[in-house]
Design a protein around this motif. Structure first.
Motif, PDB file in Angstrom:
ATOM      1  N   LEU A 130       0.819  -1.225  -0.126  1.00 36.01           N
ATOM      2  CA  LEU A 130       0.037   0.195   0.130  1.00 36.01           C
ATOM      3  C   LEU A 130       0.943   1.250   0.073  1.00 36.01           C
ATOM      4  CD1 LEU A 130      -3.180  -0.833   1.950  1.00 36.01           C
ATOM      5  CD2 LEU A 130      -3.151  -0.450  -0.120  1.00 36.01           C
ATOM      6  N   PRO A 131       2.032   1.537   0.711  1.00 39.53           N
ATOM      7  CA  PRO A 131       2.767   2.721   0.699  1.00 39.53           C
ATOM      8  C   PRO A 131       3.172   3.117  -0.797  1.00 39.53           C
ATOM      9  CG  PRO A 131       3.355   1.375   2.817  1.00 39.53           C
ATOM     10  CD  PRO A 131       2.443   0.494   1.759  1.00 39.53           C
ATOM     11  N   PHE A 132       3.424   1.987  -1.470  1.00 38.33           N
ATOM     12  CA  PHE A 132       3.752   2.272  -3.013  1.00 38.33           C
ATOM     13  C   PHE A 132       2.549   2.676  -3.868  1.00 38.33           C
ATOM     14  CE2 PHE A 132       7.189  -0.437  -1.447  1.00 38.33           C
ATOM     15  CZ  PHE A 132       8.154  -0.191  -2.135  1.00 38.33           C
ATOM     16  N   THR A 133       1.395   1.808  -3.567  1.00 39.48           N
ATOM     17  CA  THR A 133       0.457   2.227  -4.495  1.00 39.48           C
ATOM     18  C   THR A 133      -0.601   3.392  -3.828  1.00 39.48           C
ATOM     19  OG1 THR A 133      -0.841   0.410  -3.364  1.00 39.48           O
ATOM     20  CG2 THR A 133       0.402  -0.142  -5.428  1.00 39.48           C
ATOM     21  N   PHE A 134      -0.482   3.448  -2.487  1.00 39.08           N
ATOM     22  CA  PHE A 134      -1.539   4.307  -1.991  1.00 39.08           C
ATOM     23  C   PHE A 134      -0.830   4.992  -0.814  1.00 39.08           C
ATOM     24  CE2 PHE A 134      -5.396   5.817   0.510  1.00 39.08           C
ATOM     25  CZ  PHE A 134      -5.919   6.329  -0.504  1.00 39.08           C
ATOM     26  N   PRO A 135       0.311   5.908  -0.858  1.00 37.64           N
ATOM     27  CA  PRO A 135       0.752   6.680   0.257  1.00 37.64           C
ATOM     28  C   PRO A 135      -0.293   7.556   0.956  1.00 37.64           C
ATOM     29  CG  PRO A 135       1.433   7.372  -2.028  1.00 37.64           C
ATOM     30  CD  PRO A 135       0.726   6.573  -2.129  1.00 37.64           C
ATOM     31  N   LEU A 136      -0.191   7.387   2.205  1.00 39.81           N
ATOM     32  CA  LEU A 136      -1.195   8.297   3.035  1.00 39.81           C
ATOM     33  C   LEU A 136      -0.756   9.141   4.018  1.00 39.81           C
ATOM     34  CD1 LEU A 136      -4.389   8.754   3.292  1.00 39.81           C
ATOM     35  CD2 LEU A 136      -4.227   6.943   4.806  1.00 39.81           C
ATOM     36  N   ALA A 137      -0.944  10.339   4.119  1.00 39.52           N
ATOM     37  CA  ALA A 137      -0.264  11.021   5.097  1.00 39.52           C
ATOM     38  C   ALA A 137      -1.201  10.835   6.484  1.00 39.52           C
ATOM     39  CB  ALA A 137      -0.531  12.778   4.808  1.00 39.52           C
ATOM     40  N   PRO A 138      -0.866  10.796   7.789  1.00 37.05           N
ATOM     41  CA  PRO A 138      -1.617  10.539   8.792  1.00 37.05           C
ATOM     42  C   PRO A 138      -2.672  11.953   9.006  1.00 37.05           C
ATOM     43  CG  PRO A 138       0.536  10.888   9.552  1.00 37.05           C
ATOM     44  CD  PRO A 138       0.600  10.911   8.031  1.00 37.05           C
ATOM     45  N   PRO A 139      -3.658  11.600   9.957  1.00 35.69           N
ATOM     46  CA  PRO A 139      -4.543  12.563  10.148  1.00 35.69           C
ATOM     47  C   PRO A 139      -3.920  13.971  10.801  1.00 35.69           C
ATOM     48  CG  PRO A 139      -5.361  10.690  11.234  1.00 35.69           C
ATOM     49  CD  PRO A 139      -4.290  10.294  10.321  1.00 35.69           C
ATOM     50  N   ARG A 140      -2.795  13.760  11.572  1.00 35.95           N
ATOM     51  CA  ARG A 140      -2.115  14.538  12.609  1.00 35.95           C
ATOM     52  C   ARG A 140      -1.543  15.740  11.502  1.00 35.95           C
ATOM     53  NH1 ARG A 140       3.250  12.622  12.530  1.00 35.95           N
ATOM     54  NH2 ARG A 140       3.283  10.475  11.921  1.00 35.95           N
ATOM     55  N   MET A 141      -1.242  15.394  10.259  1.00 38.58           N
ATOM     56  CA  MET A 141      -0.678  16.208   9.205  1.00 38.58           C
ATOM     57  C   MET A 141      -1.653  17.074   8.395  1.00 38.58           C
ATOM     58  SD  MET A 141       2.696  13.950   7.760  1.00 38.58           S
ATOM     59  CE  MET A 141       3.856  13.480   8.961  1.00 38.58           C
ATOM     60  N   LEU A 142      -2.862  16.390   8.596  1.00 42.13           N
ATOM     61  CA  LEU A 142      -3.764  16.985   7.567  1.00 42.13           C
ATOM     62  C   LEU A 142      -4.350  18.183   8.181  1.00 42.13           C
ATOM     63  CD1 LEU A 142      -4.897  16.218   5.111  1.00 42.13           C
ATOM     64  CD2 LEU A 142      -6.791  15.034   5.976  1.00 42.13           C
ATOM     65  N   ALA A 143      -4.478  19.516   7.632  1.00 38.43           N
ATOM     66  CA  ALA A 143      -4.863  20.894   8.072  1.00 38.43           C
ATOM     67  C   ALA A 143      -6.312  20.756   7.838  1.00 38.43           C
ATOM     68  CB  ALA A 143      -4.326  21.757   7.164  1.00 38.43           C
ATOM     69  N   GLY A 144      -7.018  21.569   8.930  1.00 41.46           N
ATOM     70  CA  GLY A 144      -8.478  21.782   8.567  1.00 41.46           C
ATOM     71  C   GLY A 144      -9.309  20.629   9.281  1.00 41.46           C
ATOM     72  N   THR A 145      -8.631  19.809  10.213  1.00 41.19           N
ATOM     73  CA  THR A 145      -9.488  18.627  10.607  1.00 41.19           C
ATOM     74  C   THR A 145      -9.658  19.228  12.256  1.00 41.19           C
ATOM     75  OG1 THR A 145      -7.413  17.401  11.019  1.00 41.19           O
ATOM     76  CG2 THR A 145      -8.354  17.034   9.102  1.00 41.19           C
ATOM     77  N   GLY A 146      -9.063  19.867  12.641  1.00 39.80           N
ATOM     78  CA  GLY A 146      -9.131  20.342  14.051  1.00 39.80           C
ATOM     79  C   GLY A 146      -8.531  19.150  14.927  1.00 39.80           C
ATOM     80  N   LEU A 147      -7.657  18.210  14.536  1.00 37.46           N
ATOM     81  CA  LEU A 147      -6.813  17.571  15.079  1.00 37.46           C
ATOM     82  C   LEU A 147      -5.646  18.015  15.435  1.00 37.46           C
ATOM     83  CD1 LEU A 147      -7.800  14.057  12.853  1.00 37.46           C
ATOM     84  CD2 LEU A 147      -8.490  14.565  15.341  1.00 37.46           C
ATOM     85  N   VAL A 148      -5.137  17.392  16.799  1.00 34.24           N
ATOM     86  CA  VAL A 148      -3.930  17.887  17.330  1.00 34.24           C
ATOM     87  C   VAL A 148      -2.787  16.635  17.164  1.00 34.24           C
ATOM     88  CG1 VAL A 148      -2.495  18.652  19.414  1.00 34.24           C
ATOM     89  CG2 VAL A 148      -4.810  19.356  18.863  1.00 34.24           C
ATOM     90  N   ASP A 149      -1.615  17.144  16.719  1.00 35.69           N
ATOM     91  CA  ASP A 149      -0.549  16.001  16.904  1.00 35.69           C
ATOM     92  C   ASP A 149      -0.037  15.763  18.426  1.00 35.69           C
ATOM     93  OD1 ASP A 149       2.014  14.486  16.839  1.00 35.69           O
ATOM     94  OD2 ASP A 149       2.733  15.428  15.139  1.00 35.69           O
ATOM     95  N   THR A 150      -0.758  14.680  19.132  1.00 33.78           N
ATOM     96  CA  THR A 150      -0.505  14.793  20.456  1.00 33.78           C
ATOM     97  C   THR A 150       0.904  14.441  20.963  1.00 33.78           C
ATOM     98  OG1 THR A 150      -1.123  12.546  20.596  1.00 33.78           O
ATOM     99  CG2 THR A 150      -3.114  14.216  20.848  1.00 33.78           C
TER     100      THR A 150
END
Length: 266
Positions: A130-150
Motif C-alpha cells: 500500500l505505501p507504494f500504491t496508496f501513500p497516505l499522510a496521517p490525520p495529524r498532518m492534515l490541515a483543517g481537521t481540528g486534530l492535534v499532533d498529540t
C-alpha cells in the motif's frame, strides 16, 4: 493405590515436535522485520500523493458517516496525563506486546506459534504494498481537521520532522499494523487458550484502536484495511486443531480411559 492416584508418568509433549529451531526462528523474525522497515523506507518520496489521498480518505469517512476522529481525541485531551498515557501506549506497546505474544506461543503453544507467525508475515508483507500504491499522510498532518499532533505537543513522540526522519515512513498510514498486529495477538491468544476469560484479550486491539485514532496517527479506515488483510490471511491459513496441548491443559491431568478401568478393577 489405584491408577487415578498413582504419580503421573512423564510423557512427551505431542506439541513439541511442532516447535521450530530457536536460532532459525530468531533469524527469520528479525529478517522479516528488517525487510518490512526497508520496504517502508523505499516507499518514501510521495508527499503530494500522500496528502491528496489523505483528503480523499477523510472525505470518504465523512460520506460513510464514520465517527469523527476529533470526538475520540477530545476525550484524551481532557487531561495531560491521559493523553501522555495514550502517546506512551502508541510508542511502547506495539512491538513488545507482539514479541511477547510470539515468545509465549513458541514456548507454550508451538503449533499455534507457527500459525501466528505465518499470519503476521503475510499481513506485514501485504502491508508493504500500500505505501507504494496508496501513500497516505496521517490525520495529524492534515490541515483543517481540528486534530492535534498529540505526540509532538504532549510527548512522547516516536517521529521526528518528516523531512529529517530517516527511520520511518510517516506517509504510510494505511494499513495500521498497530491495529492489525494487536488484533492478531488477541485472536491468537483466544485460539491458543481455553480460559473462560480469554475473550478479554480483545480489549488490547480495542484500546489500540482508540489510541491510534485519538492520537491522530491513523484514520478509522487504516484500521479497517488492516482488519480486512488479517481476515484474508486467517481465511487462507487455518489454526491447528484444538487439543489438550495446543489449547492449554485443564487443572487436572487427562488419564487414558483404559488406565481408569484398570484402576477400578483392582
Amino acid at each position: 493405590m489405584t491408577a487415578l492416584t498413582e504419580p503421573a508418568e512423564a510423557e512427551p509433549d505431542p506439541d513439541a515436535s511442532a516447535r521450530p529451531g530457536l536460532i532459525r526462528e530468531f533469524l527469520l523474525v528479525v529478517g522479516l522485520f528488517l525487510v518490512y522497515k526497508l520496504g517502508r523506507q523505499l516507499a518514501t518520496g510521495h508527499t503530494v500523493r500522500a496528502f491528496h489521498n489523505a483528503h480523499r480518505v477523510w472525505d470518504l469517512e465523512r460520506a460513510l458517516r464514520l465517527p469523527h476522529e476529533t470526538a475520540v481525541q477530545s476525550t484524551l485531551l481532557h487531561g495531560d496525563a491521559l493523553v501522555r498515557a495514550a502517546n506512551t501506549y502508541y510508542a511502547t506497546v506495539h512491538f513488545p506486546a507482539t514479541v511477547a505474544f510470539l515468545v509465549w506461543l513458541y514456548v507454550r503453544r508451538p503449533a499455534h506459534y507457527v500459525w501466528a507467525r505465518r499470519i503476521l508475515a503475510v499481513v506485514t508483507a501485504a502491508a508493504l504494498v500500500l505505501p507504494f500504491t496508496f501513500p497516505l499522510a496521517p490525520p495529524r498532518m492534515l490541515a483543517g481537521t481540528g486534530l492535534v499532533d498529540t505526540a509532538r505537543v504532549y510527548g512522547p513522540s516516536v517521529y521526528g520532522p518528516p523531512a529529517r526522519d530517516h527511520l520511518s515512513n510517516q506517509f504510510a498510514a494505511m494499513p495500521s499494523l498497530h491495529f492489525g498486529w494487536a488484533l492478531m495477538v488477541a485472536i491468537g491468544l483466544i485460539a491458543a487458550t481455553r480460559s473462560r476469560r480469554r475473550w478479554l484479550w480483545l480489549l488490547h486491539p480495542l484500546l489500540t484502536l482508540l489510541v491510534i485514532v485519538g492520537t491522530a496517527n491513523h484514520y478509522w479506515l487504516d484500521a479497517l484495511a488492516a482488519a480486512v488483510m488479517l481476515g484474508a490471511a486467517l481465511a487462507l491459513i487455518h489454526p491447528p486443531h484444538r487439543t489438550a496441548t495446543t489449547a492449554g491443559r485443564g487443572t487436572g491431568r487427562i488419564v487414558p480411559r483404559q488406565r481408569v478401568l484398570a484402576g477400578a478393577s483392582r
